[in-house]
Design a protein around this motif. Structure first.
Motif, PDB file in Angstrom:
ATOM      1  N   LYS A 133      10.156   5.891  -5.865  1.00  0.00           N
ATOM      2  CA  LYS A 133      10.014   4.285  -5.606  1.00  0.00           C
ATOM      3  C   LYS A 133      10.757   4.189  -4.109  1.00  0.00           C
ATOM      4  CE  LYS A 133      11.711   0.208  -8.092  1.00  0.00           C
ATOM      5  NZ  LYS A 133      10.526  -0.203  -7.739  1.00  0.00           N
ATOM      6  N   LEU A 134       9.842   3.580  -3.419  1.00  0.00           N
ATOM      7  CA  LEU A 134      10.037   3.107  -2.087  1.00  0.00           C
ATOM      8  C   LEU A 134      10.375   1.635  -2.046  1.00  0.00           C
ATOM      9  CD1 LEU A 134       9.961   4.273   0.762  1.00  0.00           C
ATOM     10  CD2 LEU A 134       7.516   3.549   0.843  1.00  0.00           C
ATOM     11  N   GLU A 135      11.548   1.286  -1.212  1.00  0.00           N
ATOM     12  CA  GLU A 135      11.842  -0.123  -1.028  1.00  0.00           C
ATOM     13  C   GLU A 135      12.212  -0.110   0.497  1.00  0.00           C
ATOM     14  OE1 GLU A 135      15.238  -2.959  -2.477  1.00  0.00           O
ATOM     15  OE2 GLU A 135      14.974  -1.213  -3.623  1.00  0.00           O
ATOM     16  N   PHE A 136      11.891  -1.250   0.773  1.00  0.00           N
ATOM     17  CA  PHE A 136      12.170  -1.702   2.408  1.00  0.00           C
ATOM     18  C   PHE A 136      12.960  -2.783   2.345  1.00  0.00           C
ATOM     19  CE2 PHE A 136       7.801   0.128   2.751  1.00  0.00           C
ATOM     20  CZ  PHE A 136       7.990   0.887   3.926  1.00  0.00           C
ATOM     21  N   THR A 137      13.975  -2.804   3.139  1.00  0.00           N
ATOM     22  CA  THR A 137      14.954  -4.059   3.339  1.00  0.00           C
ATOM     23  C   THR A 137      14.493  -4.732   4.256  1.00  0.00           C
ATOM     24  OG1 THR A 137      15.975  -3.263   5.220  1.00  0.00           O
ATOM     25  CG2 THR A 137      16.870  -2.697   2.866  1.00  0.00           C
ATOM     26  N   ILE A 185      14.145   5.431  -2.708  1.00  0.00           N
ATOM     27  CA  ILE A 185      14.441   5.546  -1.164  1.00  0.00           C
ATOM     28  C   ILE A 185      14.231   3.996  -0.484  1.00  0.00           C
ATOM     29  CG2 ILE A 185      13.640   6.661   0.886  1.00  0.00           C
ATOM     30  CD1 ILE A 185      12.449   8.926  -0.616  1.00  0.00           C
ATOM     31  N   THR A 186      15.653   3.917  -0.182  1.00  0.00           N
ATOM     32  CA  THR A 186      15.396   2.467   0.275  1.00  0.00           C
ATOM     33  C   THR A 186      15.452   2.762   2.106  1.00  0.00           C
ATOM     34  OG1 THR A 186      16.867   1.715  -1.155  1.00  0.00           O
ATOM     35  CG2 THR A 186      16.781   0.454   1.070  1.00  0.00           C
ATOM     36  N   VAL A 187      14.291   1.929   2.569  1.00  0.00           N
ATOM     37  CA  VAL A 187      14.235   2.119   4.075  1.00  0.00           C
ATOM     38  C   VAL A 187      14.904   0.955   4.706  1.00  0.00           C
ATOM     39  CG1 VAL A 187      12.410   2.305   5.884  1.00  0.00           C
ATOM     40  CG2 VAL A 187      11.891   3.514   3.887  1.00  0.00           C
ATOM     41  N   GLN A 199       0.807  -1.297  -0.251  1.00  0.00           N
ATOM     42  CA  GLN A 199      -0.036  -0.026  -0.123  1.00  0.00           C
ATOM     43  C   GLN A 199       0.805   1.338   0.124  1.00  0.00           C
ATOM     44  OE1 GLN A 199      -2.785  -0.050   3.102  1.00  0.00           O
ATOM     45  NE2 GLN A 199      -3.321  -2.031   2.811  1.00  0.00           N
ATOM     46  N   TYR A 200       2.077   1.217   0.916  1.00  0.00           N
ATOM     47  CA  TYR A 200       2.664   2.442   0.990  1.00  0.00           C
ATOM     48  C   TYR A 200       3.522   2.653  -0.304  1.00  0.00           C
ATOM     49  CZ  TYR A 200       1.119   3.458   5.895  1.00  0.00           C
ATOM     50  OH  TYR A 200       0.700   3.854   7.023  1.00  0.00           O
ATOM     51  N   THR A 201       4.080   1.488  -0.853  1.00  0.00           N
ATOM     52  CA  THR A 201       4.907   1.642  -2.099  1.00  0.00           C
ATOM     53  C   THR A 201       4.116   2.293  -3.098  1.00  0.00           C
ATOM     54  OG1 THR A 201       6.140  -0.581  -1.363  1.00  0.00           O
ATOM     55  CG2 THR A 201       6.315   0.186  -3.643  1.00  0.00           C
ATOM     56  N   ALA A 202       2.743   1.817  -3.359  1.00  0.00           N
ATOM     57  CA  ALA A 202       1.935   2.342  -4.612  1.00  0.00           C
ATOM     58  C   ALA A 202       1.458   3.532  -4.128  1.00  0.00           C
ATOM     59  CB  ALA A 202       0.689   1.299  -4.442  1.00  0.00           C
ATOM     60  N   LEU A 203       1.259   3.995  -3.018  1.00  0.00           N
ATOM     61  CA  LEU A 203       0.937   5.490  -2.545  1.00  0.00           C
ATOM     62  C   LEU A 203       1.998   6.472  -2.966  1.00  0.00           C
ATOM     63  CD1 LEU A 203      -0.898   5.145   0.842  1.00  0.00           C
ATOM     64  CD2 LEU A 203      -1.816   6.116  -1.235  1.00  0.00           C
ATOM     65  N   PRO A 250       6.699  14.831  -2.537  1.00  0.00           N
ATOM     66  CA  PRO A 250       6.435  15.718  -4.127  1.00  0.00           C
ATOM     67  C   PRO A 250       7.814  16.438  -4.369  1.00  0.00           C
ATOM     68  CG  PRO A 250       4.763  16.241  -2.447  1.00  0.00           C
ATOM     69  CD  PRO A 250       5.558  15.257  -1.671  1.00  0.00           C
ATOM     70  N   GLU A 251       8.923  16.495  -3.349  1.00  0.00           N
ATOM     71  CA  GLU A 251      10.056  17.416  -3.801  1.00  0.00           C
ATOM     72  C   GLU A 251      10.919  16.241  -4.302  1.00  0.00           C
ATOM     73  OE1 GLU A 251      10.612  19.259  -0.204  1.00  0.00           O
ATOM     74  OE2 GLU A 251       8.653  19.973  -0.040  1.00  0.00           O
ATOM     75  N   LYS A 252      10.864  15.013  -4.223  1.00  0.00           N
ATOM     76  CA  LYS A 252      11.930  13.955  -4.267  1.00  0.00           C
ATOM     77  C   LYS A 252      11.216  13.097  -5.554  1.00  0.00           C
ATOM     78  CE  LYS A 252      13.372  13.573   0.282  1.00  0.00           C
ATOM     79  NZ  LYS A 252      13.828  12.548   1.560  1.00  0.00           N
ATOM     80  N   LYS A 253      10.516  13.705  -6.532  1.00  0.00           N
ATOM     81  CA  LYS A 253      10.292  12.929  -7.735  1.00  0.00           C
ATOM     82  C   LYS A 253      11.356  12.300  -8.393  1.00  0.00           C
ATOM     83  CE  LYS A 253       6.709  13.445 -11.334  1.00  0.00           C
ATOM     84  NZ  LYS A 253       5.542  14.459 -11.749  1.00  0.00           N
ATOM     85  N   GLY A 254      10.894  11.099  -8.693  1.00  0.00           N
ATOM     86  CA  GLY A 254      12.204  10.441  -9.512  1.00  0.00           C
ATOM     87  C   GLY A 254      13.246   9.517  -8.692  1.00  0.00           C
TER      88      GLY A 254
END
Length: 468
Positions: A390-394, A443-445, A379-383, A436-440
């Motif tokens: 692009k959000l990624e969780f280890t 980010i890896t959490v 859900q959070y990745t899609a949002l 919105p300021e980090k378009k493109g």
């Protein structure tokens, strides 16, 4: 490109009939982690419902549903199991808290209102299904009516013939037809959306009535909205609106005209009676015997009012009489203070299946974050993808989130999987704010980031009690 048409009602029914209890459990596994005992119980109850429908009517009438009590703390999946089961079977489903009802004679909702609410849900369900069936025809009819407004048919004019008679002559059919088709094309392309047209719109202003009754408004089975147009007549007035708005209004009007509400009502009542599911939450709040004073006075009274609904009675609704004999009731409660044996014996006997749901472990939290079809991570990745991030969780970060959730649950109130929502919101607070300021960006959490966002709060137990 392949286009897959939605399955028909017959195909859906066939697929449902083919589902074995093992396959039902597998379907529930896609949404709810663990709790196999509860899944097995509801799968058997559902399969028995299918088996009953294949029996002769006289024997089927005798077979009552095996109602279930789910025992377990909050946030372990009780409601979700029942909700997903109803969605799987396309059954009318109502979740209601037992503690909101009062004994007859007290001010508040009476227990029969749950059946009336279930019928309303079924009416909406069937109506939505019928809308899908007639939507294409309604759109075509609305389009024709709108074209009649944009291009009114020419008034015929009389002309004397050579034989002395009179012939009616108007604009040539070919020319009218070509103009109409050209307008149709422009309408479909949206080129006429801003043009204004004048429509006859039905007025919906009815005189207001207020009915005071000791039974409550829900007991009043007279549908005043349906009565008043017949008494006073339904007036219409001319109203100017844009073409796109007029098109939407005409589609709705055509849909109402094409749907047979009597048939919808009959189908809805039949579906409620044969496949309705009522989820009675917080059943433990009304458990307990009379103490003779205070707020507990009506507890046993509420149980006695619920009893006939569960064992089978006929409830009067504004759509007709509804029998509750074959509605499946799933009750749930934490039973921290009371226990199922504190319910009155008659009610206990109507819930023959008892299943205990287990508290969630740290491994369960990790699975909840990743495994379900619509897991929190997905859900959070899609949002954030909608913002171009692009959000990624280890895996380590998810373990850390699960560990924090488990610790806070142990140290404060245990609210089960709901704790994960609070923890995830806290972890992603900065990322969501700055997205919105980090378009493109990618980010890896990781575990270090999770620890940085949560460590101070978890250290301070008093603070975590309010924030997490």
């Amino acid at each position: 490109m392949a286009i897959y048409l939605p399955p028909t009602a017959e195909e859906e029914q066939l697929a449902l009939d083919d589902l074995t209890p093992r396959e039902i459990v597998a379907e529930l596994d896609k949404y709810v982690v663990g709790q196999n005992d509860a899944k097995r119980a509801v799968a058997i109850a559902l399969r028995n419902r299918m088996r009953r429908q294949k029996l002769t009517p006289d024997l089927a009438e005798e077979i009552i549903p095996k109602n279930i009590i789910m025992i377990g703390p909050t946030g372990v999946g009780k409601t979700e199991i029942a909700r997903r089961l109803a969605k799987l079977t396309n059954s009318p489903f109502l979740k209601v808290e037992a503690s909101k009802f009062t004994e007859v004679g007290y001010v508040g909702r009476d227990v029969e209102s749950m059946i009336r609410d279930l019928v309303e849900i079924a009416i909406d369900m069937i109506r939505e299904e019928k809308l899908e069936d007639v939507s294409d025809k309604a759109e075509l009819n609305a389009e024709e009516r709108l074209l009649d407004l944009l291009l009114p048919p020419p008034a015929p004019r009389p002309q004397e013939s050579s034989s002395g008679g009179v012939v009616i002559e108007g604009e040539t059919g070919d020319s009218q037809s070509r103009t109409r088709e050209k307008l149709r094309q422009q309408l479909r392309e949206g080129k006429l959306d801003e043009r204004m047209v004048e429509l006859d719109v039905r007025e919906r202003n009815f005189p207001s009535f207020e009915i005071i009754s000791n039974q409550g408004v829900e007991e009043m089975d007279v549908n005043l909205k349906d009565m008043l147009p017949n008494i006073f007549g339904q007036r219409s007035k001319k109203r100017k609106m844009k073409v796109d708005e007029a098109f939407e209004y005409l589609i709705q009007e055509e849909e109402q005209r094409l749907i047979d509400m009597d048939q919808v009502t009959r189908t809805a009542i039949d579906r409620v009676e044969n496949s309705g599911i009522v989820f009675l939450d917080e059943i433990d709040k009304i458990a307990g015997r009379e103490s003779g004073h205070g707020p507990d006075v009506s507890r046993e009274g509420v149980q006695r009012d619920i009893l006939p609904i569960v064992e089978g009675t006929t409830v009067n609704t504004r759509y007709g009489m509804v029998r509750t004999d074959h509605i499946l009731f799933v009750a749930a409660g934490a039973f921290h203070v009371s226990k199922p044996s504190d319910l009155i014996p008659e009610l206990q006997g109507r819930f023959p299946i008892r299943v205990e749901l287990q508290s969630l472990t740290m491994d369960d939290f990790i699975r909840i974050l990743t495994e379900p079809k619509s897991s929190l991570v997905k859900q959070y990745t899609a949002l954030l993808e909608t913002e171009g991030v692009k959000l990624e969780f280890t895996h380590e970060s998810l373990e850390e989130v699960a560990r924090f959730a488990f610790r806070v649950n142990e140290g404060t109130e245990n609210i089960g999987a709901r704790r994960l929502h609070t923890i995830m919101e806290r972890v992603l607070d900065e990322i969501s704010f700055e997205a919105p300021e980090k378009k493109g960006q990618h980010i890896t959490v990781d575990a270090e980031y999770v620890g940085k966002m949560l460590s101070d709060i978890v250290k301070d137990q008093d603070l975590s009690r309010y924030i997490l």
